[in-house]
Design a protein around this motif. Structure first.
Motif, PDB file in Angstrom:
ATOM      1  N   SER A  62       0.824  -1.207   0.000  1.00 22.46           N
ATOM      2  CA  SER A  62       0.000   0.000   0.000  1.00 22.46           C
ATOM      3  C   SER A  62       0.860   1.260   0.000  1.00 22.46           C
ATOM      4  CB  SER A  62      -0.930   0.013   1.215  1.00 22.46           C
ATOM      5  OG  SER A  62      -1.841   1.084   1.153  1.00 22.46           O
ATOM      6  N   GLY A  63       1.903   1.272   0.827  1.00 17.25           N
ATOM      7  CA  GLY A  63       2.729   2.464   0.984  1.00 17.25           C
ATOM      8  C   GLY A  63       3.445   2.888  -0.285  1.00 17.25           C
ATOM      9  N   LEU A  64       3.846   1.929  -1.114  1.00 17.69           N
ATOM     10  CA  LEU A  64       4.543   2.243  -2.362  1.00 17.69           C
ATOM     11  C   LEU A  64       3.661   3.080  -3.287  1.00 17.69           C
ATOM     12  CD1 LEU A  64       7.179   1.686  -3.996  1.00 17.69           C
ATOM     13  CD2 LEU A  64       6.014  -0.306  -4.967  1.00 17.69           C
ATOM     14  N   PHE A  65       2.350   2.922  -3.134  1.00 18.66           N
ATOM     15  CA  PHE A  65       1.392   3.619  -3.988  1.00 18.66           C
ATOM     16  C   PHE A  65       0.604   4.675  -3.213  1.00 18.66           C
ATOM     17  CE2 PHE A  65       1.928  -0.792  -5.478  1.00 18.66           C
ATOM     18  CZ  PHE A  65       2.554  -0.540  -6.692  1.00 18.66           C
ATOM     19  N   HIS A  66       1.249   5.225  -2.185  1.00 12.69           N
ATOM     20  CA  HIS A  66       0.639   6.289  -1.376  1.00 12.69           C
ATOM     21  C   HIS A  66      -0.754   5.908  -0.880  1.00 12.69           C
ATOM     22  CE1 HIS A  66       3.899   9.166  -2.183  1.00 12.69           C
ATOM     23  NE2 HIS A  66       3.933   8.590  -3.372  1.00 12.69           N
ATOM     24  N   ASP A  67      -0.894   4.638  -0.542  1.00 12.11           N
ATOM     25  CA  ASP A  67      -2.087   4.074   0.114  1.00 12.11           C
ATOM     26  C   ASP A  67      -3.354   4.082  -0.733  1.00 12.11           C
ATOM     27  OD1 ASP A  67      -1.343   3.020   2.715  1.00 12.11           O
ATOM     28  OD2 ASP A  67      -0.779   5.061   3.225  1.00 12.11           O
ATOM     29  N   GLU A  68      -3.213   4.275  -2.020  1.00 11.00           N
ATOM     30  CA  GLU A  68      -4.392   4.158  -2.889  1.00 11.00           C
ATOM     31  C   GLU A  68      -5.016   2.760  -2.818  1.00 11.00           C
ATOM     32  OE1 GLU A  68      -3.739   5.531  -6.874  1.00 11.00           O
ATOM     33  OE2 GLU A  68      -2.750   7.386  -6.209  1.00 11.00           O
ATOM     34  N   PRO A  69      -4.204   1.676  -2.739  1.00 14.02           N
ATOM     35  CA  PRO A  69      -4.820   0.352  -2.643  1.00 14.02           C
ATOM     36  C   PRO A  69      -5.704   0.185  -1.408  1.00 14.02           C
ATOM     37  CG  PRO A  69      -2.515   0.161  -3.264  1.00 14.02           C
ATOM     38  CD  PRO A  69      -2.743   1.594  -2.871  1.00 14.02           C
ATOM     39  N   THR A  70      -5.292   0.773  -0.283  1.00 14.62           N
ATOM     40  CA  THR A  70      -6.086   0.637   0.945  1.00 14.62           C
ATOM     41  C   THR A  70      -7.406   1.379   0.830  1.00 14.62           C
ATOM     42  OG1 THR A  70      -4.150   0.304   2.349  1.00 14.62           O
ATOM     43  CG2 THR A  70      -6.126   1.163   3.422  1.00 14.62           C
ATOM     44  N   ILE A  71      -7.386   2.576   0.278  1.00 10.42           N
ATOM     45  CA  ILE A  71      -8.638   3.323   0.114  1.00 10.42           C
ATOM     46  C   ILE A  71      -9.579   2.569  -0.826  1.00 10.42           C
ATOM     47  CG2 ILE A  71      -9.654   5.478  -0.705  1.00 10.42           C
ATOM     48  CD1 ILE A  71      -8.145   5.685   1.983  1.00 10.42           C
ATOM     49  N   GLU A  72      -9.032   1.994  -1.877  1.00 11.76           N
ATOM     50  CA  GLU A  72      -9.858   1.192  -2.787  1.00 11.76           C
ATOM     51  C   GLU A  72     -10.485   0.017  -2.043  1.00 11.76           C
ATOM     52  OE1 GLU A  72      -9.412  -1.652  -6.747  1.00 11.76           O
ATOM     53  OE2 GLU A  72      -7.756  -0.305  -6.210  1.00 11.76           O
ATOM     54  N   ALA A  73      -9.705  -0.638  -1.196  1.00 11.37           N
ATOM     55  CA  ALA A  73     -10.220  -1.782  -0.429  1.00 11.37           C
ATOM     56  C   ALA A  73     -11.316  -1.349   0.544  1.00 11.37           C
ATOM     57  CB  ALA A  73      -9.081  -2.455   0.327  1.00 11.37           C
ATOM     58  N   LEU A  74     -11.110  -0.232   1.238  1.00  9.86           N
ATOM     59  CA  LEU A  74     -12.103   0.255   2.196  1.00  9.86           C
ATOM     60  C   LEU A  74     -13.391   0.665   1.486  1.00  9.86           C
ATOM     61  CD1 LEU A  74      -9.759   2.332   4.531  1.00  9.86           C
ATOM     62  CD2 LEU A  74     -10.889   0.165   5.085  1.00  9.86           C
ATOM     63  N   ASN A  75     -13.259   1.223   0.294  1.00 12.31           N
ATOM     64  CA  ASN A  75     -14.461   1.530  -0.486  1.00 12.31           C
ATOM     65  C   ASN A  75     -15.255   0.259  -0.769  1.00 12.31           C
ATOM     66  OD1 ASN A  75     -13.839   4.263  -0.622  1.00 12.31           O
ATOM     67  ND2 ASN A  75     -12.960   4.160  -2.670  1.00 12.31           N
ATOM     68  N   LYS A  76     -14.553  -0.809  -1.158  1.00 12.07           N
ATOM     69  CA  LYS A  76     -15.225  -2.071  -1.467  1.00 12.07           C
ATOM     70  C   LYS A  76     -15.818  -2.720  -0.212  1.00 12.07           C
ATOM     71  CE  LYS A  76     -12.358  -3.248  -5.509  1.00 12.07           C
ATOM     72  NZ  LYS A  76     -13.447  -3.385  -6.492  1.00 12.07           N
ATOM     73  N   MET A  77     -15.216  -2.452   0.952  1.00  9.60           N
ATOM     74  CA  MET A  77     -15.743  -2.990   2.217  1.00  9.60           C
ATOM     75  C   MET A  77     -16.939  -2.192   2.733  1.00  9.60           C
ATOM     76  SD  MET A  77     -12.429  -3.977   4.508  1.00  9.60           S
ATOM     77  CE  MET A  77     -10.926  -4.538   3.733  1.00  9.60           C
ATOM     78  N   ASP A  78     -17.279  -1.106   2.037  1.00  4.27           N
ATOM     79  CA  ASP A  78     -18.389  -0.238   2.429  1.00  4.27           C
ATOM     80  C   ASP A  78     -18.187   0.420   3.793  1.00  4.27           C
ATOM     81  OD1 ASP A  78     -20.007  -0.408   0.122  1.00  4.27           O
ATOM     82  OD2 ASP A  78     -20.693  -2.387   0.747  1.00  4.27           O
ATOM     83  N   LEU A  79     -16.983   0.928   4.013  1.00  2.00           N
ATOM     84  CA  LEU A  79     -16.769   1.768   5.187  1.00  2.00           C
ATOM     85  C   LEU A  79     -17.622   3.021   5.028  1.00  2.00           C
ATOM     86  CD1 LEU A  79     -15.176   2.320   7.820  1.00  2.00           C
ATOM     87  CD2 LEU A  79     -13.439   3.435   6.415  1.00  2.00           C
ATOM     88  N   ASP A  80     -18.349   3.387   6.082  1.00  2.74           N
ATOM     89  CA  ASP A  80     -19.243   4.546   6.013  1.00  2.74           C
ATOM     90  C   ASP A  80     -18.581   5.848   6.437  1.00  2.74           C
ATOM     91  OD1 ASP A  80     -21.757   3.455   5.125  1.00  2.74           O
ATOM     92  OD2 ASP A  80     -21.853   2.380   7.024  1.00  2.74           O
TER      93      ASP A  80
END
Length: 606
Positions: A125-143
């Motif tokens: 995640s860190g190599l890509f400035h955490d874009e992968p984590t935000i994408e994952a949280l979007n898919k997990m439906d974080l409110d």
């Protein structure tokens, strides 16, 4: 909170007609959903006038999309006979499955987080400035989530990009034809304002609505964020008192007709046990927990019905009485996605408020994100996609170890991995032309993982890859070498256990050249036995000048070490990650792997 567009795999949908918040000032415009009364009448899940709302929460994910390595990827569970069982836990594939399964059968379900979703992340995640984590949280439906201190690691501008989307200003878009869309969920920063305008830099609060049920969320980070983040990361920002801020916006929400309120607070406590299922109300409400969250909870207005907390990476579900003496739920789900909390909020439709009950029983409980459950296919796909992009960098071997080298996962004041890191810093900066360092200090909070002997991929057991090293040292802080007097060195050691660090000591990891005794039977700075402090076996001379290696974060006074700012003749060296990987490469090979140090430089008296 605005309704989000439907996404594939969403566990539940939010009703349309939500309250609208003005981003700059956090102003709420109440909008009553059409048919709210009929929805209330037809609600089959509520006894009488109440309805149970499920609040799922977690905190301090730190971009750990893959299961954390070593002891950082386990949780402790106390068994009925009093023994402790260690359970492997964490990983986005399992967290997504856990959350989706937990939501089943719950018409009213909210997922919230207590901050530090990103920052100090593994390389994936860190190599890509955490874009992968935000994408994952979007898919997990974080409110919704509060900001944490690590959301400021790359500064305000980058945080705004994380919220609103857009490709990185320097590195651009990572995937051809794809633009980073940003977070679908709001980041809340009620107590972080612009120094010039005095206005919150992000929304201070938001409101969740469904079938006539309205619950407000206020998000804050710890007031001391500037003390634990680089100066550049918090430039132009002011951080305010958590209690005063929450009380202010709770009053504002109530004026707007929102009487049910949850505070998301990136500050936490320290339970008396490390087991996730420890009863911290044993002996009375909140008796088994200490730390900053206790005083915060006791002073937040009774208008707030529950607190979701974080920062300390601990697991607890407690009740701490509010100022009126009424029990109030305070929870934290450890870190790295190893746990999630399931809290039941009993909402009274007649009053629009939460009916307070004890944390015991079904009201709030932490659940293990175990790895025996099925993986979420969309998370597997996401991780595989980003791993493919990271592979050329991540898979390169940088060293070899003979056994686990414990760091973040260890509860000891001195850890084997801390010793390795400090030795690497000293070795890199000891040459006269590199700074002439005689000793090195490493802050424990900068060690983000363990080095595990078991292979994380196809590299083989005992191989340390660049990706694994990056996970341990993800900040890429530049190393500094400074002049400190012997007296200042003693003061630095004393600041580990006094001042802002007295209640929760921050014990610096030290290079092999420094030894001393830490007497925990005493208090404050007296815990440092001053005549025991020796450099290469010789007592420290208070009047003599020493060359000290340390990263730029603590050299700037971070983590409660202001004496380091007094250092003179500063020389800037390589990054902490470079010194770490260079040391691993120089001191290990396939045939002669590095053994974990004994971690015996600090003598502990209990």
């Amino acid at each position: 909170m605005p309704a989000r567009p439907q996404r594939r795999g969403a566990g539940r949908r939010l009703a349309t007609g939500f309250a609208v918040l003005a981003a700059a000032a956090g102003v709420l415009t109440a909008v009553s959903p059409a048919g709210a009364d009929s929805a209330a009448a037809s609600d089959k899940h509520r006894p009488g006038s109440t309805v149970d709302v499920q609040l799922l929460s977690f905190n301090d994910l730190h971009g750990n999309l893959e299961p954390p390595q070593g002891s950082s990827g386990t949780v402790a569970e106390t068994q009925p006979d009093g023994t402790t069982k260690t359970i492997p836990a964490g990983g986005a594939e399992y967290l997504a499955t856990s959350l989706r399964n937990a939501r089943k059968g719950h018409d009213y379900s909210i997922t919230a987080a207590g901050g530090d979703m990103i920052g100090a992340s593994p390389l994936l995640s860190g190599l890509f400035h955490d874009e992968p984590t935000i994408e994952a949280l979007n898919k997990m439906d974080l409110d919704v989530t509060a900001v944490g201190n690590h959301e400021f690691d790359e500064g305000r501008t980058e945080l705004n990009r994380i919220q609103n989307g857009g490709c990185h200003p320097e590195e651009g878009c990572y995937e051809k034809g794809k633009t980073f869309e940003g977070a679908d969920f709001p980041y809340l920063a009620a107590n972080v304002t612009d120094e010039k305008t005095g206005k919150p830099i992000l929304k201070p609060y938001t409101v969740w609505q469904h079938k006539g049920v309205k619950i407000g969320f206020i998000g804050v980070t710890l007031e001391g964020t500037p003390d634990i983040v680089t100066a550049e990361g918090v430039k132009g920002l002011k951080f305010h008192d958590e209690v005063e801020t929450i009380n202010k916006y709770a009053k504002e929400l109530q004026r707007k007709g929102v009487k049910s309120i949850v505070a998301l607070i990136h500050e936490g406590g320290l339970p008396a046990s490390s087991s996730y299922n420890y009863d911290c109300d044993n002996g009375g409400a909140g008796k088994g927990i200490s730390g900053p969250i206790v005083d915060i909870a006791k002073n937040i207005t009774p208008k707030v019905d529950a607190l979701v907390t974080g920062h300390t990476h601990q697991a607890y579900t407690c009740t701490i009485p509010d100022p009126s003496g009424t029990p109030r739920t305070v929870t934290s789900a450890a870190s790295f996605g190893r746990l999630y909390t399931d809290t039941t909020l009993t909402y009274d439709r007649r009053t629009g408020d939460i009916v307070r009950t004890s944390v015991k029983g079904a009201n709030a409980a932490n659940h293990v994100v175990d790895r025996d459950q099925p993986k979420a296919p969309d998370m597997t796909s996401l991780i595989g996609r980003w791993n493919k992009l990271a592979a050329p960098v991540a898979g390169k071997p940088v060293g070899y170890i003979s056994a686990d080298v414990n760091g973040r996962g260890s509860s000891a004041y001195e850890t084997p991995l801390g010793d390795v890191i400090a030795d690497g810093q000293l070795e890199a900066l000891a040459p006269a032309d590199k700074g002439g360092a005689q000793l090195a200090f490493m802050n424990p909070g900068g060690i983000r993982s363990d080095l595990a002997y078991a292979a994380s991929g196809s590299e083989g057991d005992g191989v340390v890859t660049y990706g694994e090293a990056f996970t341990v040292q993800p900040f890429t802080n530049m190393m500094n070498v400074i002049d400190l007097t012997g007296s200042q060195l003693i003061t630095a050691l004393q600041q580990q256990v006094s001042g802002s660090n007295e209640a929760s000591p921050r014990i610096l990891q030290v290079s092999r050249s420094l030894t001393y005794t830490l007497d925990l039977t005493k208090s404050g700075k007296d815990r440092i036995v001053t005549d025991s402090v020796k450099l290469n076996g010789e007592p420290i001379d208070p009047a003599k000048t020493y060359r000290v290696a340390l990263n730029e974060f603590i050299a700037g006074g971070g983590d409660g070490f202001p004496v380091f700012k007094e250092g003179k003749n500063k020389l800037v060296g390589a990054s902490d990650l470079d010194t770490f990987t260079a040391y691993l490469g120089a001191h290990s090979s396939q045939s002669a792997p590095l053994d974990p140090p004994k971690a015996d430089r600090i003598t502990i008296v209990k």
